[in-house]
Design an enzyme around this catalytic site. Structure first.
Site, PDB file in Angstrom:
ATOM      1  N   HIS A 202     -61.074  19.571 -40.414  1.00 57.73           N
ATOM      2  CA  HIS A 202     -61.440  18.262 -40.973  1.00 57.73           C
ATOM      3  C   HIS A 202     -61.991  17.259 -39.967  1.00 57.73           C
ATOM      4  O   HIS A 202     -62.376  16.152 -40.344  1.00 57.73           O
ATOM      5  CB  HIS A 202     -60.230  17.628 -41.672  1.00 57.73           C
TER       6      HIS A 202
HETATM    7  N1  UDP Z   1     -50.777  19.712 -43.504  1.00 58.17           N
HETATM    8  C1  UDP Z   1     -50.219  19.843 -44.752  1.00 58.17           C
HETATM    9  N2  UDP Z   1     -50.975  20.398 -45.748  1.00 58.17           N
HETATM   10  C2  UDP Z   1     -52.238  20.842 -45.560  1.00 58.17           C
HETATM   11  C3  UDP Z   1     -52.792  20.706 -44.266  1.00 58.17           C
HETATM   12  C4  UDP Z   1     -52.044  20.133 -43.263  1.00 58.17           C
HETATM   13  O1  UDP Z   1     -49.063  19.472 -44.967  1.00 58.17           O
HETATM   14  O2  UDP Z   1     -52.860  21.313 -46.509  1.00 58.17           O
HETATM   15  C5  UDP Z   1     -49.964  19.118 -42.436  1.00 58.17           C
HETATM   16  C6  UDP Z   1     -49.864  19.944 -41.191  1.00 58.17           C
HETATM   17  O3  UDP Z   1     -48.861  20.920 -41.309  1.00 58.17           O
HETATM   18  C7  UDP Z   1     -49.554  18.891 -40.146  1.00 58.17           C
HETATM   19  C8  UDP Z   1     -50.322  17.697 -40.638  1.00 58.17           C
HETATM   20  O4  UDP Z   1     -50.601  17.934 -42.018  1.00 58.17           O
HETATM   21  O5  UDP Z   1     -48.183  18.578 -40.138  1.00 58.17           O
HETATM   22  C9  UDP Z   1     -51.581  17.582 -39.845  1.00 58.17           C
HETATM   23  O6  UDP Z   1     -52.408  16.681 -40.417  1.00 58.17           O
HETATM   24  P1  UDP Z   1     -53.977  16.663 -40.163  1.00 58.17           P
HETATM   25  O7  UDP Z   1     -54.426  18.001 -39.734  1.00 58.17           O
HETATM   26  O8  UDP Z   1     -54.566  16.064 -41.385  1.00 58.17           O
HETATM   27  O9  UDP Z   1     -54.121  15.580 -39.025  1.00 58.17           O
HETATM   28  P2  UDP Z   1     -54.105  15.647 -37.445  1.00 58.17           P
HETATM   29  O10 UDP Z   1     -52.829  16.305 -37.038  1.00 58.17           O
HETATM   30  O11 UDP Z   1     -55.313  16.396 -37.010  1.00 58.17           O
HETATM   31  O12 UDP Z   1     -54.157  14.226 -37.024  1.00 58.17           O
END
Ligand code: UDP
Length: 353
Positions: A202
């Site tokens: 994403h």
């Molecule tokens: N996550 C979730 N469902 C999904 C995809 C990701 O619960 O379909 C969780 C993942 O396990 C992690 C968090 O969302 O705990 C990560 O969020 P994201 O990847 O959106 O953001 P980033 O960590 O890159 O800031």
């Protein structure tokens, strides 16, 4: 003491749930929760409040689908009104999103102390909107909760040290979270292949560049010929692929709508490996003892790369396929408790607050 917590995006709900659970165990802290609305789809927001038992936000601002400047500006206008009304002692922000920046900037300008959870993380890539958000937030925070020593060092390198802020190594709240919820995680109520690679994607650097995005998908298609690729697709990525007229009906990739956190933990623990550009998922792969291929050229979680758990391949198709072939049957034997504390980061943060 009164704390206003500002959250708005999926990873922040997960992180804040850990600290809020610790806060409610005390009767000397009142927490007011502000949800900016940055993530608003039920599967990106509501499901986390329900599953992680976060109480209803006191304020929901419904600010989303805007350019960065408009979003941060609009959030600041609304957060200022809330802070004027609530007069908190501390504003608590998490991670690196526009909600983090808006909360921190508004509070700092009102001379309210800012506490930043997940402070000191750096990708050293200022083209990432998240990097700007982190750098500014850390600079104006009074309390900086770092997941580990590397993060403290990053702050010191930027002149942020104990003379101008309180810096603490708390450990990582996402480790607390995984330890707590993995006991109650559940098999998602969807068709799941027996053997699968778990993939998420994403980051703007990938979704906003059709060439990069299609190179990654082409590699995933090839990998799907050998191992199923289970891909909970982020709304932004879905929208971009629809615009590019990607043929979802014909693809071999197993796309599903985003899943709740408990489902995600189950998928992680049952996956063969992880392919992602997510920050949080890189660590969760490590906690779950899975190799991770990261679809970026750099990461904030450098210790995972140095220890051989995580591999940065950018958006290079052949490198992704080669790395998948190298790792898919390789045993993972690195301890999951080396880098991110002892699973009590939430309690430490609340003590220090
Ligand atoms: N996550 C979730 N469902 C999904 C995809 C990701 O619960 O379909 C969780 C993942 O396990 C992690 C968090 O969302 O705990 C990560 O969020 P994201 O990847 O959106 O953001 P980033 O960590 O890159 O800031």
């Amino acid at each position: 003491m009164k704390i206003v917590t500002i959250i708005g995006a999926r990873p922040q709900f997960i992180k804040a749930a850990v600290v809020s659970r610790s806060i409610v165990q005390r009767n000397d802290i009142q927490e007011i929760i502000v949800h900016t609305g940055q993530h608003f789809d039920p599967e990106m927001s509501e499901v986390f409040f329900k599953e992680l038992m976060i109480r209803e936000p006191d304020y929901f601002l419904d600010i989303n689908n805007m350019t960065h400047g408009a979003m941060v500006g609009t959030m600041m206008i609304e957060i200022e009104k809330i802070l004027l009304k609530e007069c908190p002692d501390i504003v608590l922000v998490y991670g690196d999103t526009n909600s983090t920046l808006a909360g921190a900037l508004t509070a700092a300008k009102m001379n309210i102390k800012v506490a930043h959870v997940e402070a000191g993380l750096r990708s050293f890539n200022r083209k990432m909107p998240e990097e700007i958000n982190r750098m500014v937030t850390d600079k104006i925070s009074s309390l900086l909760f770092c997941p580990n020593e590397n993060a403290v060092q990053n702050l010191k390198n930027e002149g942020i040290n104990s003379t101008n802020a309180t810096i603490a190594i708390s450990g990582d709240v996402m480790y607390d979270s995984l330890l707590y919820y993995q006991k109650i995680c559940k098999r998602p109520n969807i068709a799941i292949p027996d053997h699968f690679v778990l993939c998420t994607l994403h980051r703007e650097e990938n979704t906003n560049n059709p060439e990069n995005l299609l190179a990654i998908l082409s590699a995933l298609e090839q990998i799907s010929l050998k191992t199923s690729v289970l891909f909970p697709i982020h709304p932004r990525t879905q929208a971009v692929l629809e615009q590019l007229q990607y043929d979802f009906a014909k693809t071999l990739i197993h796309f599903i709508t985003p899943v709740g956190y408990l489902d995600m933990l189950w998928l992680l623990s049952h996956s063969k490996m992880v392919i992602t550009d997510s920050g949080g998922l890189q660590k969760e792969a490590y906690f779950s003892q899975k190799y991770c291929i990261t679809l970026r050229n750099e990461t904030e979680w450098t210790e995972l790369v140095e220890s051989g758990c995580n591999f940065l391949i950018g958006c290079h198709k052949e490198n992704l396929i080669t790395k998948y072939n190298e790792l898919i049957y390789k045993e993972f034997n690195i301890s999951s408790s080396l880098f991110y504390g002892d699973g009590h980061a939430g309690n430490k943060i609340v003590e220090l607050l």
